[in-house]
Design an enzyme around this catalytic site. Structure first.
Site, PDB file in Angstrom:
ATOM      1  N   CYS A   2     -16.562 -13.026 -56.874  1.00 56.34           N
ATOM      2  CA  CYS A   2     -16.024 -11.835 -56.272  1.00 56.34           C
ATOM      3  C   CYS A   2     -16.748 -10.693 -57.267  1.00 56.34           C
ATOM      4  O   CYS A   2     -16.554 -10.664 -58.525  1.00 56.34           O
ATOM      5  CB  CYS A   2     -14.755 -11.543 -56.366  1.00 56.34           C
ATOM      6  SG  CYS A   2     -13.939 -12.352 -55.057  1.00 56.34           S
ATOM      7  N   LYS A 601     -21.837 -17.568 -58.823  1.00 60.13           N
ATOM      8  CA  LYS A 601     -22.091 -17.720 -60.117  1.00 60.13           C
ATOM      9  C   LYS A 601     -21.039 -16.926 -60.952  1.00 60.13           C
ATOM     10  O   LYS A 601     -20.246 -16.199 -60.500  1.00 60.13           O
ATOM     11  CB  LYS A 601     -23.266 -16.766 -60.401  1.00 60.13           C
ATOM     12  CG  LYS A 601     -24.084 -17.300 -61.721  1.00 60.13           C
ATOM     13  CD  LYS A 601     -25.495 -16.657 -61.648  1.00 60.13           C
ATOM     14  CE  LYS A 601     -26.411 -16.926 -62.816  1.00 60.13           C
ATOM     15  NZ  LYS A 601     -26.624 -18.154 -62.828  1.00 60.13           N
TER      16      LYS A 601
HETATM   17  N1  HGA Z   1      -8.025 -14.012 -54.875  1.00 57.13           N
HETATM   18  C1  HGA Z   1      -8.957 -12.761 -54.305  1.00 57.13           C
HETATM   19  C2  HGA Z   1     -10.238 -12.551 -55.246  1.00 57.13           C
HETATM   20  C3  HGA Z   1     -10.980 -13.794 -55.291  1.00 57.13           C
HETATM   21  C4  HGA Z   1     -11.932 -13.708 -56.345  1.00 57.13           C
HETATM   22  O1  HGA Z   1     -11.984 -13.097 -57.329  1.00 57.13           O
HETATM   23  N2  HGA Z   1     -13.020 -14.870 -56.448  1.00 57.13           N
HETATM   24  O2  HGA Z   1     -13.562 -15.087 -57.556  1.00 57.13           O
HETATM   25  C5  HGA Z   1      -9.263 -13.322 -52.883  1.00 57.13           C
HETATM   26  O3  HGA Z   1      -9.126 -14.721 -52.528  1.00 57.13           O
HETATM   27  O4  HGA Z   1      -9.678 -12.607 -52.225  1.00 57.13           O
END
Ligand code: HGA
Length: 606
Positions: A2, A601
């Site tokens: 993310c 990544k």
């Molecule tokens: N838990 C949140 C953010 C996901 C995240 O940071 N992934 O690396 C979601 O699922 O939207």
């Protein structure tokens, strides 16, 4: 994983947010969104899909303040409803990287208080929680501080609210976040790559830091809520380092950059020799007492650690163990005194690795050496010693130049142990220096064999499975070759120590099974050739990557590639054809090479 970006300026931030998100897409790309604040009004634009689709959806948008997100789902499927930003009440917008572990309890409490949830994410609880706290305190900073105090897990958060229409807030714990400063404008992002087009002035936030950003300043508060100053560094990274240039994919560009990346990484070692000082001022004292080396890593970095085990054991009298970080953190491994933890990570933000390093510190009086590609990452800040790889920004999800430069650093580490323990002759050390000096050129010569590999890829692209074999330092390279093929070409592949063939995988070999083998001309050549005879006898198609003379040794092989140089550095050089093989196979299959499905990544979640 993310990616989040925030910007506050006196100009329209939408193009900047989109450009930043594009540079963070390596972190996740199943959905994306923008949250904008203009004239005290919130606007939210979200799409299931890539940043390019978000750009189309926001073509007419304009605002001086905004937050943005590219998602790699952990909680809830990729969908528009689950895409960030999430709304708290109707006054708060939140983007989030990480996992809120106590989201279920918080959600139950908020639902009892009357909040309605429109997504399956853990993130939405944060948005509603801030809204609820805001009703109590009527102050956005106090509401965010009160909310994060209730969160368990990992987060980097970007927050915008109509109650503070000239302000952005960001906060981090367990997930990376950097601030960027421009002329009367500020930014934040999960990675400096996203900020390079706008500023080189970067401040790294520490664990628990929160920043309140307005047009004139970014005020940072530490985990205890006290105002603090954090150093602002001016980077020396060209914004072009994130450009694709004439290449079709980042992975292709990053494969081609490997000779230069190796030259930069090895520069100091070639000037100084194999001196502990390469690893920091404390290294001399720490290395002189060592008894045990524990290498911790994940993914490709773990394979680099496995190669290092062969090198260190061969060159020194140290005991070496190599562990997958996500396993180690839940094992009860003892750490004897004078253990060196070598923690390897491209990003320095790998959640499992950071947790493993912290747990190693609890188990004994250990010292930590970080091998990392990002200078001011969480890992380098927690380590006692740091050896940087100078691979430059790596954007392709499948690691190439970061892996190769990790190997180069690990080789110098093994040679440094050998020199310090006086276990190796001056001639051998000179021979290693000489080989490392020539390595970038050998690397270029090996990459020049790309056309041949591309032919192999044409054949491999029709396969459903593939087997990769190697022995000694080339066994981990077989694992790495199989991983690359799985990651980007979606072909089921297994890496095996060649000696293990008849303990199981030989049962899979028939004329439909390509068997890719790495082989040196050394004391194990005959053993590998016997293994290959076993494959040949079952009709398996042998693709052999060897040193000069390999074709004559294995005339029965279906294809042979002889690479120049090699010798002690075979593990580094033989990785290159395997990268090219995976790359060209993926291209022929038409997969999205830089953004393989389900992967991202910089794995900042557990
Ligand atoms: N838990 C949140 C953010 C996901 C995240 O940071 N992934 O690396 C979601 O699922 O939207």
């Amino acid at each position: 994983m993310c990616g989040i970006v925030g910007a506050l300026s006196n100009r329209n931030v939408v193009p900047m947010l989109l450009a930043g998100l594009e540079l963070l897409e390596y972190r996740g790309y199943d959905s994306s969104g923008l949250g904008l604040l203009a004239g005290g009004q919130l606007q939210r634009i979200r799409v299931k899909g890539r940043v390019s689709e978000l750009a189309r959806a926001s073509a007419d948008a304009s605002a001086p303040i905004g937050i943005a997100h590219t998602r790699w789902a952990t909680h809830g499927e990729p969908s528009e409803a689950n895409a960030h930003p999430h709304l708290g009440g109707d006054t708060i917008l939140v983007v989030h990287n990480g996992i809120i572990e106590n989201h279920a309890q918080l959600k139950a409490r908020l639902m009892t208080a009357g909040y309605t949830f429109t997504s399956e994410t853990d993130t939405e609880v944060v948005a509603h929680l801030i809204h609820a706290e805001l009703q109590r305190s009527q102050n956005l900073l106090a509401a965010v501080q009160a909310s994060v105090a209730q969160l368990e897990g990992a987060y980097a958060l970007g927050i915008a609210s109509t109650t503070a229409p000239d302000t952005l807030i960001c906060v981090r714990k367990g997930s990376p976040l950097v601030l960027g400063s421009g002329f009367h404008e500020f930014f934040f992002a999960s990675d400096i790559a996203a900020l390079l087009p706008f500023t080189q002035r970067i401040t790294h936030l520490e664990e628990g830091d929160l920043a309140v950003i307005t047009q004139d300043r970014a005020q940072i508060y530490d985990a205890a809520g006290q105002p603090v100053e954090r150093p602002c560094r001016t980077l020396d990274i060209s914004p072009e380092s994130t450009d694709l240039g004439h290449y079709r994919h980042y992975m292709q560009k990053e494969i081609a950059e490997q000779p230069a990346a190796l030259a930069s990484t090895l520069e100091r070692a070639l000037q100084l020799g194999f001196q502990p000082a390469l690893f920091g001022p404390q290294a001399e004292a720490i290395f002189s007492q060592l008894r045990h080396v524990r290498i911790l890593a994940c993914g490709s970095s773990y394979h680099a650690g496995l190669v290092a085990q062969y090198w260190i054991e061969e060159m020194s009298d140290l005991a070496v163990s190599v562990d997958i970080a996500s396993e180690y953190r839940y094992r009860q491994a003892r750490e004897p005194d004078h253990t060196l933890i070598v923690a390897i990570s491209q990003s320095g933000e790998t959640a499992d690795l950071l947790a493993a390093v912290r747990s190693a510190r609890e188990r004994g009086n250990v010292s930590v050496l970080a091998i990392c590609n990002v200078p001011h990452s969480s890992l380098t800040r927690e380590a006692d010693m740091v050896a940087l790889t100078y691979a430059g920004i790596e954007i392709g999800v499948a690691s190439t130049k970061a892996f190769i430069t990790q190997l180069a650093v690990l080789f110098t580490l093994a040679a440094t142990f050998a020199q310090q323990q006086q276990r190796i002759s001056r001639e051998t050390l000179q021979h290693y220096q000489h080989a490392l000096t020539r390595l970038p050129q050998w690397c270029s010569d090996t990459l020049a064999l790309e056309n041949e590999i591309s032919q192999w890829a044409h054949e491999l692209s029709h396969a459903a499975h593939a087997l990769f074999l190697g022995r000694h330092q080339l066994f981990p390279i077989a694992l790495e070759g199989a991983l690359k093929l799985k990651e980007i070409a979606y072909i089921h592949a297994e890496g095996y120590a060649a000696g293990e063939l008849k303990h199981g995988p030989l049962a899979l070999v028939d004329e439909t099974m390509p068997v890719i083998v790495c082989m040196r001309n050394d004391r194990l050549t005959e053993k590998v050739l016997s293994n290959l005879r076993e494959v040949e006898a079952r009709g398996g198609q042998i693709y052999l990557i060897g040193e000069p003379g390999a074709a004559a040794l294995a005339p029965f092989a279906h294809r042979v590639l002889e690479i120049p140089g090699s010798g002690d550095l075979a593990a580094i050089l033989m990785t290159l054809p395997l990268q090219l093989l995976a790359y060209h196979t993926a291209c022929r299959k038409g997969t999205d090479v830089d953004k393989p499905r389900n992967l991202a990544k910089s794995v900042t979640v557990e």
